[in-house]
Design a protein around this motif. Structure first.
Motif, PDB file in Angstrom:
ATOM      1  N   GLY A   1      44.530   1.120 -27.058  1.00 12.53           N
ATOM      2  CA  GLY A   1      44.113   2.484 -26.781  1.00 12.53           C
ATOM      3  C   GLY A   1      45.064   3.234 -25.870  1.00 12.53           C
ATOM      4  O   GLY A   1      44.647   4.092 -25.093  1.00 12.53           O
TER       5      GLY A   1
ATOM      6  N   PRO B   1      44.620  15.125 -21.529  1.00 15.40           N
ATOM      7  CA  PRO B   1      43.676  14.031 -21.800  1.00 15.40           C
ATOM      8  C   PRO B   1      43.449  13.756 -23.284  1.00 15.40           C
ATOM      9  O   PRO B   1      42.999  12.667 -23.645  1.00 15.40           O
ATOM     10  N   LYS B   2      43.752  14.716 -24.152  1.00 15.99           N
ATOM     11  CA  LYS B   2      43.451  14.540 -25.577  1.00 15.99           C
ATOM     12  C   LYS B   2      44.154  13.315 -26.167  1.00 15.99           C
ATOM     13  O   LYS B   2      43.619  12.669 -27.087  1.00 15.99           O
ATOM     14  N   TYR B   3      45.336  12.986 -25.650  1.00 12.79           N
ATOM     15  CA  TYR B   3      46.062  11.838 -26.197  1.00 12.79           C
ATOM     16  C   TYR B   3      45.355  10.529 -25.867  1.00 12.79           C
ATOM     17  O   TYR B   3      45.197   9.655 -26.732  1.00 12.79           O
ATOM     18  N   ARG B   4      44.931  10.369 -24.629  1.00 15.03           N
ATOM     19  CA  ARG B   4      44.206   9.159 -24.240  1.00 15.03           C
ATOM     20  C   ARG B   4      42.853   9.096 -24.953  1.00 15.03           C
ATOM     21  O   ARG B   4      42.463   8.033 -25.465  1.00 15.03           O
ATOM     22  N   MET B   5      42.145  10.210 -25.019  1.00 15.22           N
ATOM     23  CA  MET B   5      40.831  10.215 -25.656  1.00 15.22           C
ATOM     24  C   MET B   5      40.928   9.850 -27.128  1.00 15.22           C
ATOM     25  O   MET B   5      40.129   9.053 -27.640  1.00 15.22           O
ATOM     26  N   ARG B   6      41.896  10.411 -27.822  1.00 13.45           N
ATOM     27  CA  ARG B   6      42.063  10.107 -29.241  1.00 13.45           C
ATOM     28  C   ARG B   6      42.493   8.651 -29.432  1.00 13.45           C
ATOM     29  O   ARG B   6      42.043   7.984 -30.379  1.00 13.45           O
ATOM     30  N   SER B   7      43.335   8.147 -28.546  1.00 19.45           N
ATOM     31  CA  SER B   7      43.779   6.749 -28.635  1.00 19.45           C
ATOM     32  C   SER B   7      42.600   5.799 -28.495  1.00 19.45           C
ATOM     33  O   SER B   7      42.514   4.782 -29.204  1.00 19.45           O
ATOM     34  N   VAL B   8      41.688   6.103 -27.603  1.00 22.41           N
ATOM     35  CA  VAL B   8      40.491   5.276 -27.429  1.00 22.41           C
ATOM     36  C   VAL B   8      39.610   5.353 -28.664  1.00 22.41           C
ATOM     37  O   VAL B   8      39.042   4.344 -29.118  1.00 22.41           O
ATOM     38  N   GLU B   9      39.486   6.546 -29.267  1.00 24.46           N
ATOM     39  CA  GLU B   9      38.710   6.700 -30.504  1.00 24.46           C
ATOM     40  C   GLU B   9      39.280   5.815 -31.626  1.00 24.46           C
ATOM     41  O   GLU B   9      38.532   5.147 -32.348  1.00 24.46           O
TER      42      GLU B   9
ATOM     43  N   LYS C   1      38.591   2.136 -31.096  1.00 25.20           N
ATOM     44  CA  LYS C   1      37.223   1.774 -31.468  1.00 25.20           C
ATOM     45  C   LYS C   1      37.037   1.772 -32.984  1.00 25.20           C
ATOM     46  O   LYS C   1      36.319   0.918 -33.535  1.00 25.20           O
TER      47      LYS C   1
END
Length: 457
Positions: A378, A427-435, A438
């Motif tokens: 992520g 933050p969008k890059y980290r949030m999308r990476s976590v998505e 998952k």
């Protein structure tokens, strides 16, 4: 995965003959899966290069050597001068097709040995797609002794989907998928050009296959055939990591990235690792906590002046960062004239997983293996690569929203700083990476593979 145990007891497990092209990115996932299958009670024979003898034996599989060596001065020189489609067609001929005779003969001998040692037992071939050593059988080469048909086969593809499509451009220009009829017309024109260029490649393949007993000429595009062999072709990632296709091959199955490997108990950490651990324990919003940037440049075509050294220099003055770089091979060092910043921590060779567990951004060259490592942790990425499949991998990562694609083999220091800062700032890059992490976990790669394998038992 709860049904797998009962399935396994009800059906006799087939013998697995695994074969992978002898290069790191083609073997790591296959060896991981081999270890998993051995733990489930499968008997595994594994054909690959001598560099992988130790890990294959550690996995519990029986190792069989493929002596082909693709890292020659001629290949390294040739691939370094080419980009995009030309680079890829060069590699197909000079690496994968040239590897076919050696791989075909050792696989045939292995299949015959397996039949002798396990009379009456079912055999399933677990084929890393770029190994390519089964292809002569599809053009009429005689079957191995003891077989009246080629065994069932699971095809495991270790990079992006290269098949022809009306929606997706051929490898090379690394363009996003077509969204209009006009763009699809351009896609067709470009595919027609690639197919025209590959005619001589087909002639070359025909000569190689016929020398191995094949009776038919190669007339189809290499990857259209390669993605259609066996019963199923597994892509070890999620659909979001690939460009969408309205004409997706029904043999394709997305199974998600393989889970993170357990950390080796004998892993030797660098002396400065406690600093990394202490930094990770600080609250995320602490002003004392530094962001960790991890830089690699792969393990095969490695020229550190293209990416790794510019990235180290670009970030050298940043007291808010810890910059960890791995050089890709044991004993490797940076040239003596390269001066790194006080924030740099340099390793010759080290576990990607260990570093990525602590990383905030991953800077790498767009190799599919590195890309997958970033996804499974992520971690958002900055990618810079143009050779072989790297430009197209990078384009997909950016399209997916988990990376910035610098669209070059030789990024400037300014471009690197800007991209790293953007990934850390937005933050969008980290949030999308976590998505995406998952999404891949939900597909349960190992469980899905077990079910597919046992469906053929």
């Amino acid at each position: 995965m709860g049904d797998i145990g009962s399935l396994t007891t009800q059906k006799a497990k087939p013998i697995i003959v695994a074969v992978a092209f002898p290069a790191f990115g083609h073997n790591s996932g296959m060896i991981y899966i081999s270890s998993h299958l051995v733990k489930l009670g499968f008997k595994v024979y594994f054909v690959s290069g001598s560099d992988f003898e130790g890990p294959i034996k550690e996995s519990g599989a029986q190792y069989i050597e493929n002596t082909f060596n693709f890292v020659t001065p001629a290949w390294l020189e040739g691939v370094s001068k080419l980009d995009g489609t030309d680079s890829f067609l060069f590699a197909l001929k000079e690496v994968f097709l040239k590897s076919t005779p050696t791989g075909f003969l050792v696989l045939r001998a292995t299949l015959e040995r397996v039949r002798d040692e396990n009379p009456g037992r079912q055999v399933v071939i677990f084929h890393e797609s770029m190994a390519s050593c089964v292809l002569p059988y599809y053009y009429g080469a005689p079957l191995p002794k003891g077989y009246d048909q080629l065994p069932k086969m699971i095809n495991f593809h270790t990079t992006i989907n290269f098949e022809q499509s009306s929606d997706v451009f051929p490898i090379g220009p690394a363009l996003p998928p077509a969204t209009s009829d006009r763009e699809r017309a351009t896609v067709k024109e470009m595919w027609d050009s690639v197919i025209s260029k590959s005619t001589t490649l087909n002639d070359y393949a025909s000569d190689i296959y016929k020398a191995l007993g094949a009776t038919k000429d190669v007339t189809d595009f290499y990857f259209d055939r390669l993605m259609n062999i066996g019963e199923v072709t597994l892509l070890p990632y999620s659909p979001s990591m690939e460009f969408p296709r309205s004409d997706l091959n029904p043999k394709i199955r997305f199974i998600g990235t393989l889970p993170v490997k357990p950390t080796r108990l004998d892993l030797v950490y660098p002396y400065w690792w406690p600093e990394i651990e202490a930094n990770a324990r600080l609250p995320v919003d602490s002003t004392d906590r530094k962001k960790v940037v991890f830089i690699t440049q792969g393990t095969v075509t490695v020229d550190h002046t293209e990416l790794l050294i510019p990235a180290l220099c670009a970030l050298a003055s940043r007291s808010d960062l810890i910059v960890i770089a791995t050089l890709g091979s044991r004993g490797k060092t940076l040239p003596s004239n390269v001066k790194v910043g006080a924030n740099a921590r340099i390793l010759d060779y080290f576990s990607y997983d260990a570093v990525l567990q602590k990383a905030d951004v991953f800077v790498t060259n767009g190799g599919f293996g590195s890309y997958s490592h970033g996804v499974v942790h992520g971690v958002p990425m900055v990618l810079a690569g143009a050779q072989l499949d790297k430009a197209d991998v990078s384009a997909r990562a950016e399209y997916c929203g988990i990376a910035i694609d610098l669209k070059t083999q030789n990024p400037t220091e300014e471009a690197l700083v800007e991209a790293v800062d953007k990934v850390l700032r937005e933050p969008k890059y980290r949030m999308r990476s976590v998505e995406i992490k998952k999404e891949n976990e939900a597909l349960d790669a190992l469980g899905t593979l077990e079910k597919i394998l046992l469906s053929y038992a």
